[in-house]
Design a protein around this motif. Sequence first.
Motif, PDB file in Angstrom:
ATOM      1  N   THR A   1      52.691  66.023 115.725  1.00  0.00           N
ATOM      2  CA  THR A   1      53.800  65.530 114.907  1.00  0.00           C
ATOM      3  C   THR A   1      53.232  64.567 113.867  1.00  0.00           C
ATOM      4  OG1 THR A   1      54.239  63.584 116.258  1.00  0.00           O
ATOM      5  CG2 THR A   1      55.374  65.650 116.897  1.00  0.00           C
ATOM      6  N   LEU A   2      54.076  64.205 112.933  1.00  0.00           N
ATOM      7  CA  LEU A   2      53.680  63.214 111.939  1.00  0.00           C
ATOM      8  C   LEU A   2      53.283  61.905 112.630  1.00  0.00           C
ATOM      9  CD1 LEU A   2      53.374  62.364 108.976  1.00  0.00           C
ATOM     10  CD2 LEU A   2      55.853  61.914 108.948  1.00  0.00           C
ATOM     11  N   GLU A   3      53.984  61.560 113.683  1.00  0.00           N
ATOM     12  CA  GLU A   3      53.656  60.342 114.425  1.00  0.00           C
ATOM     13  C   GLU A   3      52.218  60.380 114.949  1.00  0.00           C
ATOM     14  OE1 GLU A   3      56.343  57.779 117.186  1.00  0.00           O
ATOM     15  OE2 GLU A   3      55.470  59.369 118.422  1.00  0.00           O
ATOM     16  N   ASP A   4      51.764  61.544 115.388  1.00  0.00           N
ATOM     17  CA  ASP A   4      50.389  61.683 115.878  1.00  0.00           C
ATOM     18  C   ASP A   4      49.364  61.385 114.786  1.00  0.00           C
ATOM     19  OD1 ASP A   4      51.216  62.519 118.461  1.00  0.00           O
ATOM     20  OD2 ASP A   4      51.408  64.590 117.752  1.00  0.00           O
ATOM     21  N   LEU A   5      49.739  61.617 113.539  1.00  0.00           N
ATOM     22  CA  LEU A   5      48.824  61.398 112.416  1.00  0.00           C
ATOM     23  C   LEU A   5      48.781  59.930 112.001  1.00  0.00           C
ATOM     24  CD1 LEU A   5      49.745  64.479 110.189  1.00  0.00           C
ATOM     25  CD2 LEU A   5      48.078  64.335 112.059  1.00  0.00           C
ATOM     26  N   LEU A   6      49.592  59.107 112.646  1.00  0.00           N
ATOM     27  CA  LEU A   6      49.703  57.700 112.266  1.00  0.00           C
ATOM     28  C   LEU A   6      49.163  56.745 113.331  1.00  0.00           C
ATOM     29  CD1 LEU A   6      53.334  57.909 110.878  1.00  0.00           C
ATOM     30  CD2 LEU A   6      51.221  57.874 109.544  1.00  0.00           C
ATOM     31  N   THR A   7      48.376  57.249 114.267  1.00  0.00           N
ATOM     32  CA  THR A   7      47.873  56.380 115.323  1.00  0.00           C
ATOM     33  C   THR A   7      46.937  55.306 114.782  1.00  0.00           C
ATOM     34  OG1 THR A   7      46.098  57.933 115.830  1.00  0.00           O
ATOM     35  CG2 THR A   7      48.135  58.109 117.152  1.00  0.00           C
ATOM     36  N   ASN A   8      46.386  55.510 113.582  1.00  0.00           N
ATOM     37  CA  ASN A   8      45.542  54.516 112.918  1.00  0.00           C
ATOM     38  C   ASN A   8      46.267  53.981 111.673  1.00  0.00           C
ATOM     39  OD1 ASN A   8      45.395  56.943 111.511  1.00  0.00           O
ATOM     40  ND2 ASN A   8      43.269  56.639 110.900  1.00  0.00           N
ATOM     41  N   GLN A   9      47.529  53.661 111.848  1.00  0.00           N
ATOM     42  CA  GLN A   9      48.405  53.292 110.735  1.00  0.00           C
ATOM     43  C   GLN A   9      47.886  52.104 109.925  1.00  0.00           C
ATOM     44  OE1 GLN A   9      52.533  52.957 111.748  1.00  0.00           O
ATOM     45  NE2 GLN A   9      53.156  52.853 109.629  1.00  0.00           N
ATOM     46  N   GLU A  10      47.344  51.112 110.575  1.00  0.00           N
ATOM     47  CA  GLU A  10      46.850  49.941 109.840  1.00  0.00           C
ATOM     48  C   GLU A  10      45.714  50.338 108.898  1.00  0.00           C
ATOM     49  OE1 GLU A  10      45.923  46.711 112.465  1.00  0.00           O
ATOM     50  OE2 GLU A  10      47.977  46.633 113.245  1.00  0.00           O
ATOM     51  N   GLU A  11      44.818  51.169 109.367  1.00  0.00           N
ATOM     52  CA  GLU A  11      43.709  51.636 108.524  1.00  0.00           C
ATOM     53  C   GLU A  11      44.238  52.476 107.361  1.00  0.00           C
ATOM     54  OE1 GLU A  11      39.436  53.974 108.988  1.00  0.00           O
ATOM     55  OE2 GLU A  11      40.897  54.077 110.615  1.00  0.00           O
ATOM     56  N   LEU A  12      45.200  53.338 107.639  1.00  0.00           N
ATOM     57  CA  LEU A  12      45.799  54.148 106.585  1.00  0.00           C
ATOM     58  C   LEU A  12      46.487  53.257 105.541  1.00  0.00           C
ATOM     59  CD1 LEU A  12      47.380  57.015 108.732  1.00  0.00           C
ATOM     60  CD2 LEU A  12      45.514  57.265 107.072  1.00  0.00           C
ATOM     61  N   GLN A  13      47.225  52.276 106.012  1.00  0.00           N
ATOM     62  CA  GLN A  13      47.915  51.367 105.095  1.00  0.00           C
ATOM     63  C   GLN A  13      46.918  50.641 104.192  1.00  0.00           C
ATOM     64  OE1 GLN A  13      50.085  49.109 108.044  1.00  0.00           O
ATOM     65  NE2 GLN A  13      52.004  50.165 107.565  1.00  0.00           N
ATOM     66  N   GLU A  14      45.822  50.208 104.765  1.00  0.00           N
ATOM     67  CA  GLU A  14      44.798  49.529 103.974  1.00  0.00           C
ATOM     68  C   GLU A  14      44.214  50.463 102.920  1.00  0.00           C
ATOM     69  OE1 GLU A  14      40.457  47.493 104.661  1.00  0.00           O
ATOM     70  OE2 GLU A  14      41.961  47.240 106.234  1.00  0.00           O
ATOM     71  N   LEU A  15      43.882  51.675 103.312  1.00  0.00           N
ATOM     72  CA  LEU A  15      43.285  52.639 102.383  1.00  0.00           C
ATOM     73  C   LEU A  15      44.255  53.039 101.274  1.00  0.00           C
ATOM     74  CD1 LEU A  15      41.419  54.879 104.964  1.00  0.00           C
ATOM     75  CD2 LEU A  15      40.363  53.418 103.220  1.00  0.00           C
TER      76      LEU A  15
END
Length: 145
Positions: free
Chosen positions: A127-141
Amino acid sequence: MRLKKYTDYALRVLIFTASKKQGTLANKKEISEVFNISENHLGKIIHELNKLGLIDTIRGRSGGIRLAKPAAEINVGQVVRAMEDDFHLLECFDRKTNYCVITPACKLKHVLNDALMAFLEVVDQYTLEDLLTNQEELQELMGIK
């Protein structure tokens, strides 16, 4: 197999939108800048995601986009299927345009069909949620604060 950029960008829009803090709208301009995608092209993708019921679009000066449902309810496999208009890996996958003379005896189409089904089976598990387990890193990038 290669997915279209349209599908890739649609998944990026969903990841970006889901990465925003709850209650904060994403907008086309910021997504365009982060991923270096034209706003016109993004507009088409956002329109399609809205038609599919995956995002809500809010018009107006303070408008933007947000997920239409929780990230846990957005299946990656369903998004891929909705955004791709064909999965014809070989000419013989499309009976209307198949002129290959070895089609009746060819085993390659079966091997590649099995591979395609395995690919879809795998993306269906996420799911989309599974792709967000590293959300903080994604937000930074992506420059999301």
